[in-house]
Design a protein around this motif. Sequence first.
Motif, PDB file in Angstrom:
ATOM      1  N   PHE A 317     -10.965   3.603   0.332  1.00 13.58           N
ATOM      2  CA  PHE A 317      -9.668   4.013   0.470  1.00 13.58           C
ATOM      3  C   PHE A 317      -8.805   5.044  -0.554  1.00 13.58           C
ATOM      4  O   PHE A 317      -9.255   4.782  -1.663  1.00 13.58           O
ATOM      5  CB  PHE A 317      -8.925   2.810   0.318  1.00 13.58           C
ATOM      6  CG  PHE A 317      -7.548   2.560  -0.120  1.00 13.58           C
ATOM      7  CD1 PHE A 317      -6.441   3.025   0.848  1.00 13.58           C
ATOM      8  CD2 PHE A 317      -6.941   2.153  -1.180  1.00 13.58           C
ATOM      9  CE1 PHE A 317      -5.108   2.909   0.868  1.00 13.58           C
ATOM     10  CE2 PHE A 317      -5.726   2.350  -1.628  1.00 13.58           C
ATOM     11  CZ  PHE A 317      -4.590   2.599  -0.617  1.00 13.58           C
ATOM     12  N   SER A 318      -7.990   5.731  -0.101  1.00  7.57           N
ATOM     13  CA  SER A 318      -7.450   6.500  -1.019  1.00  7.57           C
ATOM     14  C   SER A 318      -6.061   6.696  -0.356  1.00  7.57           C
ATOM     15  O   SER A 318      -5.496   6.610   0.738  1.00  7.57           O
ATOM     16  CB  SER A 318      -7.767   7.995  -1.116  1.00  7.57           C
ATOM     17  OG  SER A 318      -7.675   8.556   0.180  1.00  7.57           O
ATOM     18  N   SER A 319      -4.919   6.433  -1.433  1.00  7.43           N
ATOM     19  CA  SER A 319      -3.432   6.353  -1.235  1.00  7.43           C
ATOM     20  C   SER A 319      -2.890   7.388  -0.731  1.00  7.43           C
ATOM     21  O   SER A 319      -3.405   8.640  -1.073  1.00  7.43           O
ATOM     22  CB  SER A 319      -2.846   5.578  -2.462  1.00  7.43           C
ATOM     23  OG  SER A 319      -1.391   5.489  -2.163  1.00  7.43           O
ATOM     24  N   THR A 320      -1.778   7.262   0.027  1.00  4.80           N
ATOM     25  CA  THR A 320      -0.995   8.528   0.541  1.00  4.80           C
ATOM     26  C   THR A 320      -0.272   9.299  -0.725  1.00  4.80           C
ATOM     27  O   THR A 320       0.054   8.455  -1.840  1.00  4.80           O
ATOM     28  CB  THR A 320       0.129   8.184   1.531  1.00  4.80           C
ATOM     29  OG1 THR A 320       0.886   9.318   1.821  1.00  4.80           O
ATOM     30  CG2 THR A 320       0.906   7.136   1.267  1.00  4.80           C
ATOM     31  N   ALA A 321       0.036  10.268  -0.811  1.00  3.86           N
ATOM     32  CA  ALA A 321       0.768  10.872  -2.076  1.00  3.86           C
ATOM     33  C   ALA A 321       2.191  11.010  -1.770  1.00  3.86           C
ATOM     34  O   ALA A 321       2.993  11.192  -2.655  1.00  3.86           O
ATOM     35  CB  ALA A 321       0.387  12.488  -2.155  1.00  3.86           C
ATOM     36  N   PHE A 322       2.891  10.495  -0.642  1.00  2.63           N
ATOM     37  CA  PHE A 322       4.050  10.425  -0.690  1.00  2.63           C
ATOM     38  C   PHE A 322       4.405   9.074   0.432  1.00  2.63           C
ATOM     39  O   PHE A 322       3.873   8.519   0.793  1.00  2.63           O
ATOM     40  CB  PHE A 322       4.583  11.639   0.303  1.00  2.63           C
ATOM     41  CG  PHE A 322       4.024  12.172   1.215  1.00  2.63           C
ATOM     42  CD1 PHE A 322       4.061  11.561   2.547  1.00  2.63           C
ATOM     43  CD2 PHE A 322       2.971  12.951   1.339  1.00  2.63           C
ATOM     44  CE1 PHE A 322       3.780  11.732   3.797  1.00  2.63           C
ATOM     45  CE2 PHE A 322       2.119  13.347   2.568  1.00  2.63           C
ATOM     46  CZ  PHE A 322       2.344  12.630   3.723  1.00  2.63           C
ATOM     47  N   GLY A 323       5.847   8.795   0.392  1.00  2.13           N
ATOM     48  CA  GLY A 323       6.298   7.671   1.460  1.00  2.13           C
ATOM     49  C   GLY A 323       6.314   6.374   0.770  1.00  2.13           C
ATOM     50  O   GLY A 323       6.050   6.213  -0.404  1.00  2.13           O
ATOM     51  N   ARG A 324       6.540   5.342   1.520  1.00  2.00           N
ATOM     52  CA  ARG A 324       6.721   3.959   1.002  1.00  2.00           C
ATOM     53  C   ARG A 324       5.405   3.283   0.448  1.00  2.00           C
ATOM     54  O   ARG A 324       5.451   2.326  -0.427  1.00  2.00           O
ATOM     55  CB  ARG A 324       7.419   3.251   1.894  1.00  2.00           C
ATOM     56  CG  ARG A 324       6.577   2.729   3.128  1.00  2.00           C
ATOM     57  CD  ARG A 324       7.342   2.051   4.164  1.00  2.00           C
ATOM     58  NE  ARG A 324       6.783   1.696   5.391  1.00  2.00           N
ATOM     59  CZ  ARG A 324       6.142   0.668   5.774  1.00  2.00           C
ATOM     60  NH1 ARG A 324       5.694  -0.296   4.702  1.00  2.00           N
ATOM     61  NH2 ARG A 324       5.553   0.725   6.861  1.00  2.00           N
ATOM     62  N   GLU A 325       4.302   3.955   0.893  1.00  2.00           N
ATOM     63  CA  GLU A 325       2.964   3.436   0.229  1.00  2.00           C
ATOM     64  C   GLU A 325       2.380   4.141  -0.594  1.00  2.00           C
ATOM     65  O   GLU A 325       1.157   4.147  -1.152  1.00  2.00           O
ATOM     66  CB  GLU A 325       2.211   3.204   1.540  1.00  2.00           C
ATOM     67  CG  GLU A 325       2.622   2.132   2.560  1.00  2.00           C
ATOM     68  CD  GLU A 325       1.532   1.949   3.728  1.00  2.00           C
ATOM     69  OE1 GLU A 325       1.073   0.735   3.797  1.00  2.00           O
ATOM     70  OE2 GLU A 325       1.260   2.890   4.374  1.00  2.00           O
ATOM     71  N   ALA A 326       3.182   5.293  -1.170  1.00  2.00           N
ATOM     72  CA  ALA A 326       2.577   6.167  -2.077  1.00  2.00           C
ATOM     73  C   ALA A 326       2.077   5.157  -3.398  1.00  2.00           C
ATOM     74  O   ALA A 326       2.870   4.207  -3.898  1.00  2.00           O
ATOM     75  CB  ALA A 326       3.464   7.150  -2.488  1.00  2.00           C
ATOM     76  N   GLY A 327       1.068   5.529  -4.074  1.00  2.00           N
ATOM     77  CA  GLY A 327       0.401   5.036  -5.238  1.00  2.00           C
ATOM     78  C   GLY A 327      -0.256   3.598  -4.973  1.00  2.00           C
ATOM     79  O   GLY A 327      -0.303   2.906  -5.726  1.00  2.00           O
ATOM     80  N   LEU A 328      -0.221   3.339  -3.687  1.00  4.82           N
ATOM     81  CA  LEU A 328      -0.683   1.964  -3.246  1.00  4.82           C
ATOM     82  C   LEU A 328      -2.191   1.729  -3.832  1.00  4.82           C
ATOM     83  O   LEU A 328      -2.940   2.659  -3.677  1.00  4.82           O
ATOM     84  CB  LEU A 328      -0.935   1.764  -1.586  1.00  4.82           C
ATOM     85  CG  LEU A 328      -1.440   0.234  -1.265  1.00  4.82           C
ATOM     86  CD1 LEU A 328       0.016  -0.573  -1.407  1.00  4.82           C
ATOM     87  CD2 LEU A 328      -1.364   0.433   0.339  1.00  4.82           C
ATOM     88  N   GLU A 329      -2.723   0.698  -4.274  1.00  5.42           N
ATOM     89  CA  GLU A 329      -3.798   0.580  -5.150  1.00  5.42           C
ATOM     90  C   GLU A 329      -5.045   0.013  -4.560  1.00  5.42           C
ATOM     91  O   GLU A 329      -5.813  -0.070  -4.742  1.00  5.42           O
ATOM     92  CB  GLU A 329      -3.414  -0.116  -6.474  1.00  5.42           C
ATOM     93  CG  GLU A 329      -2.494   0.612  -7.624  1.00  5.42           C
ATOM     94  CD  GLU A 329      -2.573   0.086  -8.796  1.00  5.42           C
ATOM     95  OE1 GLU A 329      -3.039  -1.188  -8.822  1.00  5.42           O
ATOM     96  OE2 GLU A 329      -2.156   0.640  -9.565  1.00  5.42           O
ATOM     97  N   HIS A 330      -4.452  -0.745  -3.121  1.00  8.64           N
ATOM     98  CA  HIS A 330      -5.345  -1.693  -2.515  1.00  8.64           C
ATOM     99  C   HIS A 330      -5.013  -1.776  -1.116  1.00  8.64           C
ATOM    100  O   HIS A 330      -3.985  -1.606  -0.819  1.00  8.64           O
ATOM    101  CB  HIS A 330      -5.567  -3.252  -3.141  1.00  8.64           C
ATOM    102  CG  HIS A 330      -6.547  -3.960  -2.301  1.00  8.64           C
ATOM    103  ND1 HIS A 330      -8.075  -3.603  -2.354  1.00  8.64           N
ATOM    104  CD2 HIS A 330      -6.422  -4.916  -1.413  1.00  8.64           C
ATOM    105  CE1 HIS A 330      -8.329  -4.627  -1.286  1.00  8.64           C
ATOM    106  NE2 HIS A 330      -7.604  -5.303  -0.858  1.00  8.64           N
ATOM    107  N   HIS A 331      -6.198  -1.812  -0.096  1.00 10.22           N
ATOM    108  CA  HIS A 331      -5.820  -2.115   1.225  1.00 10.22           C
ATOM    109  C   HIS A 331      -7.032  -2.702   1.894  1.00 10.22           C
ATOM    110  O   HIS A 331      -7.987  -2.653   1.204  1.00 10.22           O
ATOM    111  CB  HIS A 331      -5.680  -0.559   2.059  1.00 10.22           C
ATOM    112  CG  HIS A 331      -5.259  -0.737   3.323  1.00 10.22           C
ATOM    113  ND1 HIS A 331      -5.755  -1.303   4.528  1.00 10.22           N
ATOM    114  CD2 HIS A 331      -4.030  -0.036   4.045  1.00 10.22           C
ATOM    115  CE1 HIS A 331      -5.196  -1.081   5.631  1.00 10.22           C
ATOM    116  NE2 HIS A 331      -4.101  -0.666   5.291  1.00 10.22           N
TER     117      HIS A 331
END
Length: 338
Positions: A317-331
């Motif tokens: 997993f790698s997080s998105t750089a923008f939007g409401r899920e930016a910086g998400l650390e886990h999926h």
Amino acid sequence: MHKVLSLFLLVFLTGCSASEVVTKMDHQSNPDYTAVYIIHADANYTFHMNGKRYQADQEILSEAKAVGESARSGEVFIFHQQPERKRFLFFPGKDRVWYHYKGGELVGKGQYSPTGGGFSKEADLYRQMTGNSNTGRKLFFYFGHEMPSKASFAYHHSQPEHTFNTEVFANDISGFEDKFDLMVLSTCNNGNPLTVERLTGKTEYLVASPRNLHLSYLDTHSLNLLETLSDVSTKSLADSIARHSLERLSEQLQTMVTVGVYEMDVVEEYMGPYADSYANYLGSVQQKSLFTDNADCNTLEIFEGQRIPEKGAKIYFSSTAFGREAGLEHHSAWGCKE
């Protein structure tokens, strides 16, 4: 009039006959592994990257051919599912193309028409060419758009009357082999409870994306490990495909990348009730979620208090750089429609 009838008869016969051209007979001993690529092209597969326009099916076709040419100890089948045209309004054009590589050489190539919306024709051709050989590892790769859980829209643009969904996929895959060692779904959103549950018993390991997957697709160059490290485990091969896909896609994109690896015998022990709950949930949201991306299943109310386990599942997993899920650390390893 006689010439017209003769021409019509010729077209009729060629239109109904199989077009299979064997270019070279090969008597190599049984391969160490067999890889099957099915590349769907009967839809819009255009994408842009860094200002350049690409055709996704052609890009992966080139990659699959390169894998075939490198498979010195293996066998590679490629089925390119191009749009099916009609000749003289009635006769199938045999626009789909198959390639057969063995020992690193192209030993056969031909054209064919589909039978229905699944893989029954491809499976027939595969069995004819392999002779139902049971030796070596068996690998299956599918490249296309998200496979729907139900027949909700026309998947094949040139043949909208033909149904294709995860149920058809799961049924037809058995026409190739009783069980594969590894299956890779290079599609959006098919790392979900229902799809994975339907494929238990069909493959030892599954690689799939729980969320949106860019049309530059998953990376299959890791198949070279079967040539350079022949005793590599199937689990290690699956992890390598997922890891290299994540690395490549993360370099190219600023959107979220998720690639799941599922050990199916382990997942099968607990997935049934969760797949049933998700199937019932889909019945209430299917229409509004037809063209939406997945979310993490564990954010849905239906799984509050009963989060889907991740035993036997691993997420890259790698997080998105923008939007409401930016910086998400886990999926989690599971994606679901919201």
